[in-house]
Design a protein around this motif. Structure first.
Motif: not given
Length: 168
Positions: A22-30, A53-56, A61-70
């Motif tokens: 999981i990559t957390l970033s407000d600036s990286r879009k791809s 592999r996720s970029l969020i 909430e996005d991080l928690i949801n991504t972790i739960e999905t994984m």
């Protein structure tokens, strides 16, 4: 340098491990410009199985949801990059630590010690952390490619050992 017990545990550990990045970033879009996520993906694929592999954005909430999905997808190890600094938008550490059932303090301590050797006192800015949540190991590291390489030098060979103990 390794103890007899550590060597025995490593022999009992399997390399059949699934990982999520999981990559957390407000600036990286791809994912193309996500150098840290790409490095982690390549290193994992060379040894284990990269299942997701996720970029969020830097959103709790996005991080928690991504972790739960994984976790629902039976991923053994989740590796996050980004959001561990001191900026107001850096929410990774607070978010993952609120989930941890057990914290692996040694990872953050060792990461900062190795970082200090590489970059000096700026290593104090990192809040890299790790812990266990729902029998899944989560490592959270800074967003810079060099920091991810430092972290991977610490953990990549020990991942099977972590999973062996967590799944017991």
């Amino acid at each position: 340098m390794k103890s007899k017990t550590t060597i025995e545990h490593q022999k009992m550990s399997s390399n059949d491990i699934t990982c999520g990045v999981i990559t957390l970033s407000d600036s990286r879009k791809s994912k193309k410009v996500d150098l840290s996520g790409q490095y982690m993906a390549e290193e994992i694929e060379a040894r284990y199985t990269l299942k997701s592999r996720s970029l969020i954005p830097d959103e709790k909430e996005d991080l928690i949801n991504t972790i739960e999905t994984m976790i629902d997808d039976d991923i053994d190890v989740i590796l996050t990059t980004g959001g561990t600094g001191l900026d107001s938008r850096d929410i990774t550490v607070e978010t993952v630590e609120s989930l941890f059932e057990k914290k692996l303090d040694g990872f953050g301590e060792m990461f900062r010690a190795k970082s200090y050797d590489e970059i000096g006192a700026a290593a104090l800015l990192s809040r890299a952390t790790a812990g266990i949540y729902k029998k899944t190991v989560i490592f959270s590291m800074p967003g810079s490619p060099n920091a991810v390489k430092t972290a991977f030098n610490i953990i990549i060979d020990e991942i099977p050992h972590f999973v062996h103990h967590v799944k017991k």
